[in-house]
Design a protein around this motif. Structure first.
Motif, PDB file in Angstrom:
ATOM      1  N   MET A  34       0.838  -1.192   0.000  1.00 30.27           N
ATOM      2  CA  MET A  34       0.000   0.000   0.000  1.00 30.27           C
ATOM      3  C   MET A  34       0.881   1.254   0.000  1.00 30.27           C
ATOM      4  SD  MET A  34      -3.126  -0.891  -0.043  1.00 30.27           S
ATOM      5  CE  MET A  34      -4.483  -0.171   0.789  1.00 30.27           C
ATOM      6  N   VAL A  35       0.406   2.261  -0.695  1.00 31.75           N
ATOM      7  CA  VAL A  35       1.116   3.531  -0.786  1.00 31.75           C
ATOM      8  C   VAL A  35       0.326   4.584  -0.030  1.00 31.75           C
ATOM      9  CG1 VAL A  35       1.963   5.316  -2.350  1.00 31.75           C
ATOM     10  CG2 VAL A  35       2.087   2.923  -3.031  1.00 31.75           C
ATOM     11  N   LEU A  36       1.021   5.350   0.788  1.00 30.86           N
ATOM     12  CA  LEU A  36       0.407   6.432   1.544  1.00 30.86           C
ATOM     13  C   LEU A  36       0.852   7.752   0.911  1.00 30.86           C
ATOM     14  CD1 LEU A  36      -1.326   7.089   3.992  1.00 30.86           C
ATOM     15  CD2 LEU A  36       0.728   7.056   5.382  1.00 30.86           C
ATOM     16  N   LEU A  37      -0.043   8.352   0.120  1.00 35.08           N
ATOM     17  CA  LEU A  37       0.261   9.592  -0.594  1.00 35.08           C
ATOM     18  C   LEU A  37      -0.253  10.783   0.193  1.00 35.08           C
ATOM     19  CD1 LEU A  37       1.163  11.219  -3.140  1.00 35.08           C
ATOM     20  CD2 LEU A  37      -1.097  10.736  -4.104  1.00 35.08           C
ATOM     21  N   HIS A  38       0.645  11.747   0.417  1.00 34.86           N
ATOM     22  CA  HIS A  38       0.272  13.041   0.975  1.00 34.86           C
ATOM     23  C   HIS A  38       0.591  14.083  -0.083  1.00 34.86           C
ATOM     24  CE1 HIS A  38       0.258  10.947   4.822  1.00 34.86           C
ATOM     25  NE2 HIS A  38      -0.445  11.972   5.284  1.00 34.86           N
ATOM     26  N   VAL A  39      -0.256  15.101  -0.194  1.00 37.98           N
ATOM     27  CA  VAL A  39      -0.042  16.160  -1.167  1.00 37.98           C
ATOM     28  C   VAL A  39       0.146  17.470  -0.431  1.00 37.98           C
ATOM     29  CG1 VAL A  39      -1.040  17.424  -3.118  1.00 37.98           C
ATOM     30  CG2 VAL A  39      -1.354  14.952  -2.949  1.00 37.98           C
ATOM     31  N   LEU A  40       1.257  18.144  -0.739  1.00 37.90           N
ATOM     32  CA  LEU A  40       1.535  19.464  -0.184  1.00 37.90           C
ATOM     33  C   LEU A  40       0.846  20.495  -1.062  1.00 37.90           C
ATOM     34  CD1 LEU A  40       3.166  21.368   1.715  1.00 37.90           C
ATOM     35  CD2 LEU A  40       4.984  21.285   0.003  1.00 37.90           C
ATOM     36  N   PHE A  41       0.116  21.399  -0.414  1.00 35.55           N
ATOM     37  CA  PHE A  41      -0.572  22.460  -1.149  1.00 35.55           C
ATOM     38  C   PHE A  41      -0.139  23.796  -0.576  1.00 35.55           C
ATOM     39  CE2 PHE A  41      -4.263  25.204  -2.097  1.00 35.55           C
ATOM     40  CZ  PHE A  41      -4.329  25.012  -3.473  1.00 35.55           C
ATOM     41  N   GLU A  42       0.425  24.641  -1.429  1.00 32.32           N
ATOM     42  CA  GLU A  42       0.866  25.966  -1.005  1.00 32.32           C
ATOM     43  C   GLU A  42      -0.227  26.965  -1.318  1.00 32.32           C
ATOM     44  OE1 GLU A  42       2.646  24.820  -3.966  1.00 32.32           O
ATOM     45  OE2 GLU A  42       3.892  23.425  -2.880  1.00 32.32           O
ATOM     46  N   HIS A  43      -0.626  27.724  -0.310  1.00 33.44           N
ATOM     47  CA  HIS A  43      -1.691  28.718  -0.462  1.00 33.44           C
ATOM     48  C   HIS A  43      -1.190  30.023   0.150  1.00 33.44           C
ATOM     49  CE1 HIS A  43      -5.573  30.715   0.382  1.00 33.44           C
ATOM     50  NE2 HIS A  43      -6.010  30.016  -0.645  1.00 33.44           N
ATOM     51  N   ALA A  44      -1.741  31.130  -0.252  1.00 32.42           N
ATOM     52  CA  ALA A  44      -1.333  32.427   0.300  1.00 32.42           C
ATOM     53  C   ALA A  44      -1.544  32.498   1.809  1.00 32.42           C
ATOM     54  CB  ALA A  44      -2.105  33.552  -0.378  1.00 32.42           C
ATOM     55  N   ALA A  45      -2.469  31.697   2.329  1.00 28.27           N
ATOM     56  CA  ALA A  45      -2.742  31.697   3.765  1.00 28.27           C
ATOM     57  C   ALA A  45      -1.818  30.763   4.542  1.00 28.27           C
ATOM     58  CB  ALA A  45      -4.187  31.299   4.027  1.00 28.27           C
ATOM     59  N   LEU A  84      -1.335  20.095   4.174  1.00 33.86           N
ATOM     60  CA  LEU A  84      -0.935  18.744   3.823  1.00 33.86           C
ATOM     61  C   LEU A  84      -2.196  17.890   3.792  1.00 33.86           C
ATOM     62  CD1 LEU A  84       1.642  17.057   3.282  1.00 33.86           C
ATOM     63  CD2 LEU A  84       1.603  16.436   5.702  1.00 33.86           C
ATOM     64  N   PHE A  85      -2.452  17.277   2.649  1.00 37.76           N
ATOM     65  CA  PHE A  85      -3.645  16.458   2.475  1.00 37.76           C
ATOM     66  C   PHE A  85      -3.252  14.999   2.331  1.00 37.76           C
ATOM     67  CE2 PHE A  85      -5.058  20.641   1.242  1.00 37.76           C
ATOM     68  CZ  PHE A  85      -6.325  20.711   1.774  1.00 37.76           C
ATOM     69  N   ALA A  86      -3.968  14.138   3.039  1.00 39.31           N
ATOM     70  CA  ALA A  86      -3.781  12.700   2.909  1.00 39.31           C
ATOM     71  C   ALA A  86      -4.745  12.199   1.846  1.00 39.31           C
ATOM     72  CB  ALA A  86      -4.056  12.012   4.240  1.00 39.31           C
ATOM     73  N   LEU A 135      -7.826  20.585  -5.204  1.00 39.05           N
ATOM     74  CA  LEU A 135      -7.537  21.356  -3.986  1.00 39.05           C
ATOM     75  C   LEU A 135      -7.717  22.843  -4.224  1.00 39.05           C
ATOM     76  CD1 LEU A 135      -4.428  19.407  -2.626  1.00 39.05           C
ATOM     77  CD2 LEU A 135      -6.776  19.353  -1.754  1.00 39.05           C
ATOM     78  N   ARG A 136      -7.264  23.330  -5.377  1.00 37.64           N
ATOM     79  CA  ARG A 136      -7.469  24.752  -5.704  1.00 37.64           C
ATOM     80  C   ARG A 136      -8.960  25.071  -5.778  1.00 37.64           C
ATOM     81  NH1 ARG A 136      -3.184  23.727  -8.912  1.00 37.64           N
ATOM     82  NH2 ARG A 136      -4.441  23.358 -10.773  1.00 37.64           N
ATOM     83  N   LEU A 137      -9.712  24.164  -6.360  1.00 34.78           N
ATOM     84  CA  LEU A 137     -11.151  24.381  -6.535  1.00 34.78           C
ATOM     85  C   LEU A 137     -11.913  24.338  -5.208  1.00 34.78           C
ATOM     86  CD1 LEU A 137     -13.407  24.744  -8.646  1.00 34.78           C
ATOM     87  CD2 LEU A 137     -13.542  22.259  -8.774  1.00 34.78           C
ATOM     88  N   HIS A 138     -11.546  23.424  -4.318  1.00 38.56           N
ATOM     89  CA  HIS A 138     -12.317  23.182  -3.094  1.00 38.56           C
ATOM     90  C   HIS A 138     -11.587  23.602  -1.813  1.00 38.56           C
ATOM     91  CE1 HIS A 138     -15.106  20.978  -5.564  1.00 38.56           C
ATOM     92  NE2 HIS A 138     -14.179  20.117  -5.927  1.00 38.56           N
ATOM     93  N   PHE A 139     -10.486  24.339  -1.928  1.00 37.15           N
ATOM     94  CA  PHE A 139      -9.641  24.626  -0.764  1.00 37.15           C
ATOM     95  C   PHE A 139     -10.411  25.222   0.411  1.00 37.15           C
ATOM     96  CE2 PHE A 139      -6.591  27.181   1.679  1.00 37.15           C
ATOM     97  CZ  PHE A 139      -5.685  26.187   2.003  1.00 37.15           C
ATOM     98  N   HIS A 140     -11.246  26.210   0.152  1.00 37.03           N
ATOM     99  CA  HIS A 140     -11.954  26.886   1.249  1.00 37.03           C
ATOM    100  C   HIS A 140     -12.989  25.990   1.918  1.00 37.03           C
ATOM    101  CE1 HIS A 140      -9.868  30.612   0.706  1.00 37.03           C
ATOM    102  NE2 HIS A 140     -10.095  30.552  -0.582  1.00 37.03           N
TER     103      HIS A 140
END
Length: 162
Positions: free
Chosen positions: A1-12, A16-18, A126-131
């Motif tokens: 199994m692979v555990l993917l986390h995605v780093l998202f940089e935002h102005a705020a 880190l999303f699992a 993530l960009r679309l649903h970030f808030h």
């Protein structure tokens, strides 16, 4: 199994999303493409693991400049050291939007980095649903936009017509 986390940089700040566990990351692409426009489906694919809000506009600018230059800022390093599962039985993979910062992070953390493909699609979602995914997002010390605009707006000079 692979555990993917995605780093998202935002102005705020940094988020880190699992991503739900899979046998192989490539198997995720059709599922992500199908769910990216639907918040309900997308929520079943990713969940917020951690959020690091920037303390000021100056800190945000410094961090975003470092990201754009492919440099691991001290804030980002601390955030990932604190929140990224670097040890365990499952293979950890960090998804990032840019290969340049990905190479710097791989050197810093000796972790497998993924860019493009499914990570790009997840980033789009993530960009679309970030808030919706990060609750209670506020910018510290910044008044509501209308207050700032009215405080900084200068009136038009009146013309004198005779």
């Amino acid at each position: 199994m692979v555990l993917l986390h995605v780093l998202f940089e935002h102005a705020a700040g940094y988020a880190l999303f699992a991503v739900k566990e899979v046998e192989e990351i490539g198997m995720l692409l059709p599922q992500v493409e199908e769910s990216v426009l639907n918040i309900g489906k997308f929520n079943s694919m990713v969940s917020l693991a951690a959020f690091f809000p920037f303390k000021s506009a100056q800190a945000a600018l410094e961090n975003m400049n470092a990201i754009s230059e492919g440099v691991v800022h001290a804030d980002l390093k601390l955030f990932l050291e604190t929140n990224l599962p670097l040890s365990g039985k499952k293979k950890a993979v960090l998804g990032v939007s840019d290969a340049k910062i990905g190479a710097a992070l791989q050197e810093e953390f000796t972790i497998s980095i993924q860019t493009g493909g499914v990570v790009a699609e997840i980033g789009r979602g993530l960009r679309l649903h970030f808030h919706s995914l990060v609750k209670g997002l506020t910018w510290p010390g910044l008044p509501p936009r209308h207050s700032w605009v009215s405080a900084t707006a200068t009136p038009e000079p009146k013309s004198s017509s005779m």
